[in-house]
Scaffold this motif. Structure first.
Motif, short mmCIF file in Angstrom:
data_model
loop_
_atom_site.label_atom_id
_atom_site.label_comp_id
_atom_site.label_asym_id
_atom_site.label_seq_id
_atom_site.Cartn_x
_atom_site.Cartn_y
_atom_site.Cartn_z
N GLY A 84 0.78 -1.23 0.00
CA GLY A 84 0.00 0.00 0.00
C GLY A 84 0.81 1.27 0.00
N MET A 85 1.98 1.26 -0.62
CA MET A 85 2.83 2.45 -0.63
C MET A 85 2.26 3.55 -1.53
N ALA A 86 1.33 3.19 -2.41
CA ALA A 86 0.65 4.17 -3.26
C ALA A 86 -0.80 3.72 -3.41
N ILE A 87 -1.63 4.58 -3.99
CA ILE A 87 -3.05 4.29 -4.14
C ILE A 87 -3.31 3.81 -5.58
N PRO A 88 -3.93 2.65 -5.75
CA PRO A 88 -4.23 2.17 -7.11
C PRO A 88 -5.38 2.96 -7.73
N ALA A 89 -5.54 2.83 -9.02
CA ALA A 89 -6.59 3.57 -9.73
C ALA A 89 -7.97 3.28 -9.16
N SER A 90 -8.21 2.04 -8.78
CA SER A 90 -9.54 1.66 -8.30
C SER A 90 -9.91 2.33 -6.99
N ALA A 91 -8.93 2.80 -6.23
CA ALA A 91 -9.20 3.41 -4.93
C ALA A 91 -8.97 4.92 -4.91
N GLN A 92 -8.67 5.50 -6.06
CA GLN A 92 -8.35 6.92 -6.10
C GLN A 92 -9.52 7.80 -5.66
N ALA A 93 -10.72 7.48 -6.13
CA ALA A 93 -11.88 8.32 -5.80
C ALA A 93 -12.14 8.33 -4.29
N LEU A 94 -12.11 7.16 -3.67
CA LEU A 94 -12.32 7.08 -2.22
C LEU A 94 -11.21 7.79 -1.48
N HIS A 95 -9.99 7.65 -1.95
CA HIS A 95 -8.85 8.31 -1.31
C HIS A 95 -9.01 9.83 -1.35
N ILE A 114 -11.81 11.50 -1.52
CA ILE A 114 -12.88 11.87 -0.59
C ILE A 114 -12.35 11.92 0.84
N LYS A 115 -11.56 10.93 1.21
CA LYS A 115 -10.99 10.90 2.56
C LYS A 115 -10.06 12.09 2.79
N GLN A 116 -9.27 12.41 1.76
CA GLN A 116 -8.35 13.54 1.88
C GLN A 116 -9.12 14.84 2.08
N THR A 117 -10.22 14.99 1.33
CA THR A 117 -11.03 16.20 1.43
C THR A 117 -11.70 16.30 2.80
N THR A 118 -12.17 15.16 3.30
CA THR A 118 -12.84 15.14 4.59
C THR A 118 -11.89 15.48 5.73
#
Length: 206
Positions: A187-198, A200-204
């Motif tokens: 998990g050293m980086a975020i895959p394309a499939s999880a970018q949208a959720l990531h 949202i979490k960053q914004t929150t």
């Protein structure tokens, strides 16, 4: 993290002994024998759990304390999420997108079509063999199921062994064409499939 470490996590969460869970976790990590780095984690996906692990081990596991545990939940919580630092669960498409089709064997499409006629009449087997294509829409994803490892190791565990001749591909044929991505490595980086959720979490959190 090795299989026994995962098994200890399961024992702590669900009860029983680590040995109750070792075989399951060792199976998920068995692809290390196919590829020595984190690209091996093709079973660390919901495709791997739903299409392979559950058919091999069943939907539930009874530990030595007599408790029945859902296999899918156990795999997700004690193996997949642990390996990826609780950040995401990968999709099969993440791995398939890391494969460079130009580095795959020539004429593999023709060979896959020739293999298909061996099992086309078996609906259950056909669904499994074609499942990577159904999930990703990419023809070269079928190399994940049309190779010597899947046919001679995985299918017999599930109880399926078609009479397939002329198996010309090995796991090396797609692993050699798969480039390494940082998200594969714990998990050293975020895959394309999880970018949208990531995002949202960053914004929150900001």
């Amino acid at each position: 993290m090795n299989a026994m470490q995962h098994a200890r996590i399961s024992a702590k969460r669900w009860g029983g002994e680590p040995e109750d869970y070792y075989e399951l976790h060792a199976f998920i990590d068995s692809t290390k024998s196919l590829c020595s780095d984190a690209r091996h984690r093709i079973l660390h996906t919901l495709w791997g759990i739903n299409s392979i692990v559950v058919p091999v081990f069943g939907h539930s596991l009874q530990n030595s304390a007599g408790k029945s545990i859902d296999i899918k939940d156990l795999c997700e919580r004690d193996h997949l999420l642990v390996d990826y630092q609780q950040r995401f669960i990968l999709t099969l498409n993440d791995f398939v997108n890391a494969i460079n089709p130009r580095q795959l064997p020539q004429n593999f499409e023709r060979h896959l079509e020739a293999l298909h006629h061996y099992y086309v009449q078996d609906k259950t087997l056909s669904q499994l063999m074609l499942s990577p294509l159904a999930l990703t829409g990419k023809l070269h994803s079928l190399l994940l199921t049309h190779n010597s490892w899947f046919i001679y190791d995985i299918l017999p565990r599930i109880g399926q062994l078609p009479k397939l001749d002329n198996i010309v591909y090995s796991p090396a044929d797609f692993f050699n064409a798969m480039h390494f991505e940082l998200w594969m490595d714990n998990g050293m980086a975020i895959p394309a499939s999880a970018q949208a959720l990531h995002q949202i979490k960053q914004t929150t959190q900001s």
